[in-house]
Design an enzyme around this catalytic site. Structure first.
Site, mmCIF file in Angstrom:
data_model
loop_
_atom_site.group_PDB
_atom_site.id
_atom_site.type_symbol
_atom_site.label_atom_id
_atom_site.label_comp_id
_atom_site.label_asym_id
_atom_site.label_seq_id
_atom_site.Cartn_x
_atom_site.Cartn_y
_atom_site.Cartn_z
ATOM 1 N N ASN A 102 -12.256 -2.748 0.838
ATOM 2 C CA ASN A 102 -11.406 -2.505 -0.336
ATOM 3 C C ASN A 102 -11.800 -1.181 -0.976
ATOM 4 O O ASN A 102 -12.969 -0.809 -0.969
ATOM 5 C CB ASN A 102 -11.608 -3.638 -1.348
ATOM 6 C CG ASN A 102 -10.794 -3.446 -2.610
ATOM 7 O OD1 ASN A 102 -9.588 -3.186 -2.562
ATOM 8 N ND2 ASN A 102 -11.442 -3.562 -3.765
ATOM 9 N N HIS A 141 -11.965 0.636 -4.587
ATOM 10 C CA HIS A 141 -11.939 0.328 -6.026
ATOM 11 C C HIS A 141 -12.146 1.622 -6.812
ATOM 12 O O HIS A 141 -13.043 2.407 -6.486
ATOM 13 C CB HIS A 141 -13.020 -0.695 -6.372
ATOM 14 C CG HIS A 141 -12.975 -1.095 -7.810
ATOM 15 N ND1 HIS A 141 -12.036 -1.986 -8.306
ATOM 16 C CD2 HIS A 141 -13.696 -0.671 -8.869
ATOM 17 C CE1 HIS A 141 -12.209 -2.098 -9.607
ATOM 18 N NE2 HIS A 141 -13.203 -1.324 -9.984
ATOM 19 N N GLU A 196 -16.343 -13.254 -1.232
ATOM 20 C CA GLU A 196 -15.688 -14.181 -2.168
ATOM 21 C C GLU A 196 -15.809 -13.738 -3.623
ATOM 22 O O GLU A 196 -15.115 -14.278 -4.485
ATOM 23 C CB GLU A 196 -16.238 -15.607 -1.962
ATOM 24 C CG GLU A 196 -17.680 -15.835 -2.380
ATOM 25 C CD GLU A 196 -18.726 -15.256 -1.419
ATOM 26 O OE1 GLU A 196 -18.352 -14.641 -0.397
ATOM 27 O OE2 GLU A 196 -19.913 -15.403 -1.720
ATOM 28 N N GLY A 244 1.095 3.111 -2.858
ATOM 29 C CA GLY A 244 0.620 3.352 -1.501
ATOM 30 C C GLY A 244 0.094 4.750 -1.235
ATOM 31 O O GLY A 244 0.133 5.215 -0.094
ATOM 32 N N THR A 245 -0.462 5.408 -2.267
ATOM 33 C CA THR A 245 -1.023 6.739 -1.982
ATOM 34 C C THR A 245 -2.266 6.627 -1.097
ATOM 35 O O THR A 245 -2.523 7.529 -0.294
ATOM 36 C CB THR A 245 -1.360 7.524 -3.269
ATOM 37 O OG1 THR A 245 -2.367 6.837 -3.991
ATOM 38 C CG2 THR A 245 -0.130 7.715 -4.140
ATOM 39 N N ASN A 246 -3.005 5.546 -1.229
ATOM 40 C CA ASN A 246 -4.162 5.372 -0.338
ATOM 41 C C ASN A 246 -3.708 5.074 1.089
ATOM 42 O O ASN A 246 -4.320 5.550 2.048
ATOM 43 C CB ASN A 246 -5.089 4.282 -0.864
ATOM 44 C CG ASN A 246 -6.021 4.819 -1.934
ATOM 45 O OD1 ASN A 246 -6.936 5.584 -1.650
ATOM 46 N ND2 ASN A 246 -5.752 4.449 -3.181
HETATM 47 C C1 GAR Z 1 -5.829 2.844 -6.496
HETATM 48 O O1 GAR Z 1 -6.379 3.603 -7.530
HETATM 49 C C2 GAR Z 1 -6.816 1.774 -6.053
HETATM 50 O O2 GAR Z 1 -8.139 2.208 -6.042
HETATM 51 C C3 GAR Z 1 -6.603 0.727 -7.092
HETATM 52 O O3 GAR Z 1 -5.209 0.719 -7.324
HETATM 53 C C4 GAR Z 1 -4.659 1.996 -7.016
HETATM 54 C C5 GAR Z 1 -3.573 1.828 -5.984
HETATM 55 O O4 GAR Z 1 -2.890 3.035 -5.770
HETATM 56 N N1 GAR Z 1 -7.101 -0.548 -6.670
HETATM 57 C C6 GAR Z 1 -7.628 -1.441 -7.504
HETATM 58 O O5 GAR Z 1 -7.694 -1.288 -8.703
HETATM 59 C C7 GAR Z 1 -8.141 -2.699 -6.825
HETATM 60 N N2 GAR Z 1 -8.962 -3.457 -7.726
HETATM 61 P P1 GAR Z 1 -2.036 3.297 -4.458
HETATM 62 O O6 GAR Z 1 -1.075 2.124 -4.279
HETATM 63 O O7 GAR Z 1 -1.317 4.570 -4.752
HETATM 64 O O8 GAR Z 1 -2.999 3.427 -3.289
#
Ligand code: GAR
Length: 200
Positions: A110, A112, A150, A14-16
């Protein structure tokens, strides 16, 4: 002013999500408010981050729901109960069906961890994305915020930011640099941009 009501869907650290909470506290996000956090994993540290920020946080576990359809119905019920306008996938590692995504056109975004269309689609998530970038030997990578439709990682691109790959990078080192220099900046910026559209 009516702020856009935001739900953040998470699966892990959950850093984002934290970047979004901080952006809200620092008035980088003004036109939206995080009302709800949903995790598909009970152990996700993101749930604790939400708790600490006094944001309602729940876990909806796909296995307990029994099917993809029941899982998505449970999510939709919560989104409706909270009157959610914008859904942010922030490290949410479960692919949503077309039935789900078509309900919310241009209302799901999202983050990515690559420059789409590189290193994206099925199987490219989390650390795997950076492992693939290093294996290919790219010199520049980055992050992308896009609308969700989708096609996994196939929706319209909203924002991107490039990040340098350095000699001797491990996947973990590259992942952290992409987060610090790109993800934690463009995700809050994109959320504010779309929340502003919704709040108009
Ligand atoms: C982040 O790097 C995000 O971009 C990636 O997972 C990580 C989650 O980190 N998402 C994907 O790869 C989606 N396809 P977080 O839980 O610390 O935010």
């Amino acid at each position: 002013m009516n702020k856009a009501r935001i739900a953040v869907l998470v699966s892990g650290g959950g850093t984002n999500l934290q970047a979004l909470i901080d952006a809200q506290n620092n008035n980088i996000i003004n036109n939206g408010e995080i009302r709800l956090v949903i995790s598909n994993k009970p152990e996700a540290y993101a749930l604790k981050r939400a708790d600490k920020a006094n944001i309602d946080a729940i876990c909806i576990n796909k296995k307990e729901c029994g099917s993809q359809e029941a899982f998505e119905k449970a999510i939709i019920a919560k989104l409706e109960a909270y009157g959610i306008d914008l859904i942010v996938l922030a490290g949410f590692m479960s692919i949503l069906s077309e039935e789900f995504t078509s309900r919310y056109p241009k209302r799901i975004i999202n983050i990515h961890p690559s420059l789409i269309p590189s290193f994206c689609g099925k199987g490219y998530y989390g650390l795997h994305v950076h492992e693939a970038a290093l294996a290919k030997g790219v010199k520049v990578t980055g992050a992308t915020v896009h609308f969700v439709n989708e096609i996994p990682d196939g929706g319209e691109i909203i924002m991107q930011k490039a990040v340098e790959v350095k000699d001797g990078d491990t996947a973990e080192a590259l992942q952290l640099r992409v987060m610090e220099e790109a993800e934690w900046i463009i995700l809050p910026a994109a959320v504010e941009m779309i929340a502003k559209e919704i709040a108009k």
